[in-house]
Design an enzyme around this catalytic site. Sequence first.
Site, PDB file in Angstrom:
ATOM      1  N   SER A  78      39.841  36.412  38.661  1.00  0.00           N
ATOM      2  CA  SER A  78      39.221  37.671  39.080  1.00  0.00           C
ATOM      3  C   SER A  78      38.064  37.353  40.016  1.00  0.00           C
ATOM      4  O   SER A  78      37.756  36.185  40.260  1.00  0.00           O
ATOM      5  CB  SER A  78      38.704  38.435  37.867  1.00  0.00           C
ATOM      6  OG  SER A  78      37.567  37.758  37.357  1.00  0.00           O
ATOM      7  N   LYS A  79      37.427  38.400  40.497  1.00  0.00           N
ATOM      8  CA  LYS A  79      36.347  38.219  41.478  1.00  0.00           C
ATOM      9  C   LYS A  79      35.252  37.286  40.978  1.00  0.00           C
ATOM     10  O   LYS A  79      34.598  36.615  41.762  1.00  0.00           O
ATOM     11  CB  LYS A  79      35.728  39.573  41.825  1.00  0.00           C
ATOM     12  CG  LYS A  79      36.614  40.383  42.747  1.00  0.00           C
ATOM     13  CD  LYS A  79      35.776  41.308  43.625  1.00  0.00           C
ATOM     14  CE  LYS A  79      36.623  41.990  44.668  1.00  0.00           C
ATOM     15  NZ  LYS A  79      37.504  43.025  44.095  1.00  0.00           N
ATOM     16  N   ARG A  80      35.062  37.264  39.653  1.00  0.00           N
ATOM     17  CA  ARG A  80      33.956  36.420  39.199  1.00  0.00           C
ATOM     18  C   ARG A  80      34.261  34.936  39.355  1.00  0.00           C
ATOM     19  O   ARG A  80      33.387  34.099  39.240  1.00  0.00           O
ATOM     20  CB  ARG A  80      33.535  36.817  37.774  1.00  0.00           C
ATOM     21  CG  ARG A  80      34.238  36.179  36.675  1.00  0.00           C
ATOM     22  CD  ARG A  80      34.068  36.942  35.367  1.00  0.00           C
ATOM     23  NE  ARG A  80      35.333  36.967  34.698  1.00  0.00           N
ATOM     24  CZ  ARG A  80      35.818  35.940  34.029  1.00  0.00           C
ATOM     25  NH1 ARG A  80      35.124  34.839  33.901  1.00  0.00           N
ATOM     26  NH2 ARG A  80      37.015  35.999  33.479  1.00  0.00           N
TER      27      ARG A  80
END
Length: 458
Positions: free
Chosen positions: A242-244
Site C-alpha cells: 500500500s502507499k505506506r
Amino acid sequence: MEIRTRFAPSPTGNLHIGSARTALFNYLFAKKNNGKFVLRIEDTDIERSKKEYEENIIGNLKLLGLDWDEFYRQSERMDVYAKYLQKLLDEDKAYYCFCGPEELEAMRQEQMSRGEAPKYAGKCSCISKEESQERIKKGERAVIRFKVEPKIVRFNDLIRSQIEFDASLMGDIVIAKNIKTPLYNFAVVIDDADMGITHIIRGEDLLPNTPKQILIQEALGLDKVKYAHLPLILGPDRSKMSKRHGATSIKEYLDQGYLPHAIINFLALLGWNPGTDKEIFSLDELIKEFSTDKIQKSGAVFNIQKLDSINGIYIRRLSLEILTDLCRKYAPEINEKIVSLFQERMKKISEIGELADFFFKENLDYEKDMLKWKNMTDQEVIESIDKSIKVISKIKDWNKENIEKGLLEEAGEKRGELLWPVRVALSGKKFSPPPFDIAEILGREKTIKRLDYAKSLF
Ligand code: GLU
C-alpha cells in the site's frame, strides 16, 4: 480457438503497480498464444470514476508499451447490460428488491444475534412481477438482486488449482442499482462473454467475486471462462502493498526515472519466474517464456532494491546520447561527458540532478575537514593543494590523461594525501567520479578557482 484476455481497470485511481502487473500478465499470455489483448475501462461507478484516472491508465499503459488490440468503455455499453438484466428478471432469475438500508441492517443484526452468518434472506423474492412494476412506477426505489442457487461452485484456477465456494452462504446478491445501472459483478460477466474473453487473469483480491460471476454466467447460459488469480503484491513487511510502503502508482516510478522496460521486467518477476536464474528480459523474451504454471501462489514481495538494480542494468544499456536526453529532464544543463561519469552507477535517472550538481554550482558548500585525507593537519592540506595547483597550472594539453599523469607523478607513494583534497575541492563530496575526469570537464580556470577556495577555508 483464439485466446483473448482483458485488462479491466476501474478508473477510480491511477495505474498502480498491482494493476500494471495484471495488465502485463494478460498482455503476455495473449501475445504468447497469438491471441488478443482487450482493454476495458470499467467506469460504471459514476461517482468514483474520473476521466483523469482513465487518462492516466491509458497513458501509462502506452508508456509501458502494453498496447491493446481492442478498447471498450462500460459506460458506452449500458444498453447491453439492460438487455441482459431484463432477461434475468423475465426468467425469474433476478428480482427487484425494495428493502432499504435500515431494514437490511436490522435483518443482519437479527441473523448475527442468532449466530448466523449474515446474508440476504430473500424477502423480496416472492413479490410478483406485477407488484414490483407497480411499485417502481410509483417511484419506489429498488435494486436488482440475482437469485443465488445454494450450491457448491467449483472451478479450476490456472494458478490455484481446484477452488470451491459454498454459494449457500452468499444470499441473493445485488447486481444492479436499477435497470440502467449495473454493478461490477454483472457488467463484467456480460462483457467477458460479449467480448469473447477466454482467460481472466486478475488479482487474487477479486477471487471472492468469481463464484458470483460464474453463477450469473450459468444463469444466462454464457460460455465458460478460464481463471488465473495472481498472488497479492506484498510490501517488505509482508503485508498487502500500500502507499505506506512507498510509491504505488506507475507514474511516480516513471517520474523518478525508472525506465519503462525496467519496470516491465521488474513487474514480470512479481509472482512469476522463468524457472532459471535469468532476471533480465525484454518484452519479447517475456512473451516467449511466459507461462501461467510458473506463477507462484504465495504473495510476491515488492523489493525496491531489485527494481533499482534492474533499472541500473537498463540504464547501462542505453546509448550515452539517449541517456543524456533522459537526464536533461532532471538536469537541463547536463551533457554527455558529464553523464558518462555516472552511467555506471546510476540507479534511476532522477539521481543525475544530485550526482552532478557540483558541475553547475558557482560555489561549493562543504565542511573544510572533509578535505583532509585520514589524519592530515591543516598545514598538510594547504601544502598538498599548493602542489596540485602547481601541477595543474603547468599541464599543456588539458585532458584527463594528462591531468592524471601529472598528479600521479607528483603524488608518488602518497596518492591519498594529494588526490583526496583535490576530489573534495572539485566536487564538494566524498563520493564522486575521479578528480581527473571532473577537472577535465570543469576546465583549468574553474579547477584552480575551486582549489584556491579550498585553501581559503584554512
Ligand atoms: N474493474 C475491476 C477492478 O478494477 C477488475 C475487474 C476484473 O478484472 O474482473 O478491480
